[in-house]
Design a protein around this motif. Sequence first.
Motif, PDB file in Angstrom:
ATOM      1  N   ASP A 135       0.816  -1.209   0.000  1.00  0.00           N
ATOM      2  CA  ASP A 135       0.000   0.000   0.000  1.00  0.00           C
ATOM      3  C   ASP A 135       0.853   1.265   0.000  1.00  0.00           C
ATOM      4  O   ASP A 135       0.344   2.357  -0.239  1.00  0.00           O
ATOM      5  CB  ASP A 135      -0.934   0.024   1.202  1.00  0.00           C
ATOM      6  CG  ASP A 135      -1.984  -1.059   1.134  1.00  0.00           C
ATOM      7  OD1 ASP A 135      -2.338  -1.479   0.019  1.00  0.00           O
ATOM      8  OD2 ASP A 135      -2.450  -1.501   2.207  1.00  0.00           O
ATOM      9  N   TYR A 136       2.132   1.135   0.315  1.00  0.00           N
ATOM     10  CA  TYR A 136       2.990   2.310   0.420  1.00  0.00           C
ATOM     11  C   TYR A 136       4.239   2.186  -0.430  1.00  0.00           C
ATOM     12  O   TYR A 136       5.339   2.511  -0.012  1.00  0.00           O
ATOM     13  CB  TYR A 136       3.340   2.572   1.898  1.00  0.00           C
ATOM     14  CG  TYR A 136       2.091   2.803   2.685  1.00  0.00           C
ATOM     15  CD1 TYR A 136       1.344   3.951   2.489  1.00  0.00           C
ATOM     16  CD2 TYR A 136       1.605   1.845   3.551  1.00  0.00           C
ATOM     17  CE1 TYR A 136       0.156   4.149   3.160  1.00  0.00           C
ATOM     18  CE2 TYR A 136       0.424   2.034   4.227  1.00  0.00           C
ATOM     19  CZ  TYR A 136      -0.294   3.191   4.024  1.00  0.00           C
ATOM     20  OH  TYR A 136      -1.467   3.376   4.678  1.00  0.00           O
ATOM     21  N   TYR A 144      10.261   4.546  -1.962  1.00  0.00           N
ATOM     22  CA  TYR A 144       9.201   4.000  -1.138  1.00  0.00           C
ATOM     23  C   TYR A 144       8.437   5.143  -0.499  1.00  0.00           C
ATOM     24  O   TYR A 144       9.016   6.113  -0.038  1.00  0.00           O
ATOM     25  CB  TYR A 144       9.782   3.102  -0.042  1.00  0.00           C
ATOM     26  CG  TYR A 144      10.493   1.904  -0.589  1.00  0.00           C
ATOM     27  CD1 TYR A 144       9.783   0.788  -0.989  1.00  0.00           C
ATOM     28  CD2 TYR A 144      11.865   1.900  -0.737  1.00  0.00           C
ATOM     29  CE1 TYR A 144      10.414  -0.311  -1.516  1.00  0.00           C
ATOM     30  CE2 TYR A 144      12.515   0.799  -1.267  1.00  0.00           C
ATOM     31  CZ  TYR A 144      11.781  -0.298  -1.651  1.00  0.00           C
ATOM     32  OH  TYR A 144      12.411  -1.384  -2.179  1.00  0.00           O
ATOM     33  N   GLN A 145       7.128   5.032  -0.492  1.00  0.00           N
ATOM     34  CA  GLN A 145       6.270   6.017   0.138  1.00  0.00           C
ATOM     35  C   GLN A 145       6.228   5.697   1.622  1.00  0.00           C
ATOM     36  O   GLN A 145       6.179   4.533   2.011  1.00  0.00           O
ATOM     37  CB  GLN A 145       4.881   5.899  -0.482  1.00  0.00           C
ATOM     38  CG  GLN A 145       3.908   6.934  -0.060  1.00  0.00           C
ATOM     39  CD  GLN A 145       2.587   6.716  -0.803  1.00  0.00           C
ATOM     40  OE1 GLN A 145       2.428   5.786  -1.581  1.00  0.00           O
ATOM     41  NE2 GLN A 145       1.649   7.577  -0.557  1.00  0.00           N
ATOM     42  N   PRO A 147       4.678   5.079   5.194  1.00  0.00           N
ATOM     43  CA  PRO A 147       3.346   4.740   5.719  1.00  0.00           C
ATOM     44  C   PRO A 147       2.890   5.827   6.682  1.00  0.00           C
ATOM     45  O   PRO A 147       3.701   6.623   7.156  1.00  0.00           O
ATOM     46  CB  PRO A 147       3.575   3.411   6.440  1.00  0.00           C
ATOM     47  CG  PRO A 147       5.016   3.410   6.790  1.00  0.00           C
ATOM     48  CD  PRO A 147       5.718   4.199   5.722  1.00  0.00           C
TER      49      PRO A 147
END
Length: 160
Positions: A135-136, A144-145, A147
Amino acid sequence: MQYKGFDLNVQFQCAFGGVFLKPSIQDIGFSNNLFVGRNGDLANRWRKPGDEAFTNVPGLEFGDNTSFYTSSARYRESDLLVRSRSNIKLQQVMLSYTIPATLLGKAGLKSLTVSALARNLGMIWAANKEKLDPDYLYTTGNNYQLPPLTNYSFRVALSF
């Protein structure tokens, strides 16, 4: 779950099935400069004769008439990077206590509840070996996003 004025509420988020591509080698060319993402895959490529038997990560080839972009793109889009999306996350935990009405009569209150809440507590289990949270992850690139941050709050509910 309730017990003697206490109330515990736990929320999980579960995802089962589906796949995603693990972000990997990312090349971004600007005129004569080349930037390669730092995700660790290149460290697993061969470095001495015989290592090619133990790796699937392509070497980087530079110079005239080379095809760095082709070898990195082929790896980046290969089934070697397919990972399972299945995971379980602990989304929220709330603990509340309702003070008995017999103790509130003198204060002029009908009810008083005090609660503590924690949200975004993280992943408990992931089927992929790197424990990546699908999801991230950015859908493109090598970044990487982050969380959501774990946050805590407190609540007091009064009824007169």
